[in-house]
Design a protein around this motif. Structure first.
Motif, PDB file in Angstrom:
ATOM      1  N   CYS A 231     -19.411 -49.723  56.145  1.00 57.55           N
ATOM      2  CA  CYS A 231     -19.284 -50.442  57.533  1.00 57.55           C
ATOM      3  C   CYS A 231     -20.298 -49.905  58.417  1.00 57.55           C
ATOM      4  O   CYS A 231     -20.392 -48.767  58.829  1.00 57.55           O
TER       5      CYS A 231
ATOM      6  N   CYS B 258     -16.891 -54.167  57.464  1.00 57.50           N
ATOM      7  CA  CYS B 258     -15.946 -54.166  56.289  1.00 57.50           C
ATOM      8  C   CYS B 258     -14.618 -54.854  56.572  1.00 57.50           C
ATOM      9  O   CYS B 258     -14.037 -55.332  55.775  1.00 57.50           O
ATOM     10  N   ASN B 259     -14.510 -55.317  57.909  1.00 55.16           N
ATOM     11  CA  ASN B 259     -13.282 -55.881  58.219  1.00 55.16           C
ATOM     12  C   ASN B 259     -12.028 -55.293  57.685  1.00 55.16           C
ATOM     13  O   ASN B 259     -11.102 -56.020  57.396  1.00 55.16           O
TER      14      ASN B 259
ATOM     15  N   CYS C 168     -10.639 -48.997  59.263  1.00 56.37           N
ATOM     16  CA  CYS C 168     -11.867 -48.859  60.273  1.00 56.37           C
ATOM     17  C   CYS C 168     -11.472 -49.286  61.702  1.00 56.37           C
ATOM     18  O   CYS C 168     -11.056 -50.305  61.847  1.00 56.37           O
TER      19      CYS C 168
ATOM     20  N   CYS D 172     -13.755 -52.301  63.092  1.00 53.88           N
ATOM     21  CA  CYS D 172     -13.279 -53.614  62.865  1.00 53.88           C
ATOM     22  C   CYS D 172     -11.859 -54.121  63.152  1.00 53.88           C
ATOM     23  O   CYS D 172     -11.656 -55.056  63.568  1.00 53.88           O
TER      24      CYS D 172
END
Ligand SMILES: [Zn+2]
Length: 411
Positions: free
Chosen positions: A72, A97-98, A103, A106
């Motif tokens: 990411c 990275c969604n 994360c 995200c």
């Protein structure tokens, strides 16, 4: 992987002005940020936690199994741009990275976008005359219960409950449900639980039947029987009272509760320090004091990332968005700014961005923090990228007389 942008912060949406059935306009900019409650800059903090997550996971997991969060923020194209508009920021030309679990960057962007959707859902359900019930389901666990086991038990128990004849009347009145899985960690191990908002045509639900059914389903799923008082907690709002309910629990807290678990802070519960709980992100935050070693915290983080792989964090039941005229927006699009409609851009050649990302990510985080504060010209003091303001001016770099270590305020 996606090539899009990442957003933090935002301007307030105005759900009260949304008519039932009206198309959602400009969803990408619907976002309502939560006031910065910590003393440190939130954006820089998230960058630091993502970096910690990447380092820990790279060291603990074979390369071929690295989760997406490891990549990411990596550059994707010839140019990388930081975009700024009215306090909102996003990046283009990088990977996202969604991951809502692993994360913090995200997670913040996507959870904020989903929170706005849920808020709109409430507003529209109210106009349809529906009732809403906020129900939390938990399962018993111990320090020895692996997270994948408890998550699996929750999933299985919920599926079983859908089939119980004792809940037939309940399910038949439900127009739809939004399910959000949340995980906390503490001295009793991982504590996964399920928050659900049920939209129904009935003004009440059979809470006792729900509790009995959940207890039965959890035992069938292989865990101990949940307690009557803790296993299922129901908060009720009648259709006419939803707005009061939302007002009472300030700042749209229902949708916050459902989506923004990333904002909850860890705490030690007693003086001996033996009782504690925190969000998984807190495990990687050296500023959060916990009575276990950093090595133990990192091991818990790896267990957590592995167990949550593929687990859905926020889900609307099939057809509910359509009933409430809420459009589908991908995780990639949530919070994305249009480069043609921003106040400011900080543009990097790929090579410069990659060097900064590897060696000085705090400068990129600081630039984003300044963009979020709309202090665009101060970015020049960082001496990175090319600043372009919306009037087309291409401001020259300047030597910094005021430059200080960007990580200073994070420590
Ligand atoms: Zn990410």
């Amino acid at each position: 992987m996606s090539v899009n942008s990442e957003s933090v912060s935002a301007s307030a949406s105005s759900p009260s002005s949304t008519e039932v059935g009206a198309p959602l306009v400009n969803r990408k900019v619907l976002s309502q940020d939560v006031p910065e409650s910590e003393s440190r800059p939130r954006i820089m903090h998230r960058w630091a936690i993502r970096r910690a997550s990447q380092r820990v996971l790279c060291a603990a997991i074979p390369k071929e199994e690295w989760p997406r969060v490891v990549r990411c923020g990596w550059s994707m194209g010839a140019l990388v741009s930081l975009l700024g508009q009215e306090g909102r920021t996003s990046w283009s030309g990088i990977e996202h990275c969604n991951s809502l679990w692993a994360c913090p960057i995200c997670s913040a962007r996507i959870r904020e976008g989903r929170r706005n959707e849920i808020q709109e859902g409430f507003e529209r359900s109210k106009k349809l005359g529906w009732s809403a019930f906020f129900v939390t389901f938990t399962v018993p666990h111990t320090i020895d219960t692996p997270l994948d086991q408890s998550l699996g038990a929750i999933r299985e128990a919920y599926a079983r409950m859908r089939r119980y004849s004792s809940l037939r009347d309940f399910w038949s009145a439900v127009e739809g449900v939004i399910k959000a899985t949340e995980i906390q960690v503490g001295n009793n191990g991982f504590h996964p639980h399920l928050h659900c908002v049920y939209f129904t045509r009935e003004s009440s639900i059979d809470e006792a039947a729900l509790k009995r059914s959940w207890a039965r389903a959890v035992v069938k799923a292989g865990l101990a029987r949940p307690s009557e008082t803790v296993g299922v907690v129901v908060k009720e709002a009648t259709s006419s009272g939803i707005s009061n309910y939302l007002t009472k629990i300030q700042e749209n807290k229902i949708s916050l509760e459902l989506t923004r678990s990333d904002l909850k802070r860890g705490r030690v519960n007693d003086e001996s320090g033996s009782s504690w709980h925190c969000s998984p992100f807190d495990l990687l935050d050296p500023d959060i004091e916990l009575p276990i070693s950093m090595a133990q915290r990192q091991r818990l983080w790896v267990d957590y990332v592995r167990a949550t792989k593929g687990v859905s964090a926020i889900r609307w039941s099939k057809g509910l968005k359509k009933k409430l005229s809420i459009g589908e927006v991908s995780d990639d699009d949530l919070g994305a700014l249009d480069p043609n409609e921003v106040e400011a851009q900080l543009v990097f050649l790929r090579k410069e961005y990659q060097r900064l990302f590897k060696d000085s990510p705090e400068l990129l985080a600081k630039a984003q923090q300044l963009f979020a504060a709309q202090r665009y010209e101060e970015v020049l003091n960082l001496g990175i990228g090319e600043l372009i303001l919306d009037d087309g001016s291409n401001l020259p770099d300047t030597d910094s007389a005021t430059y200080s270590d960007p990580w200073e305020s994070v420590a």
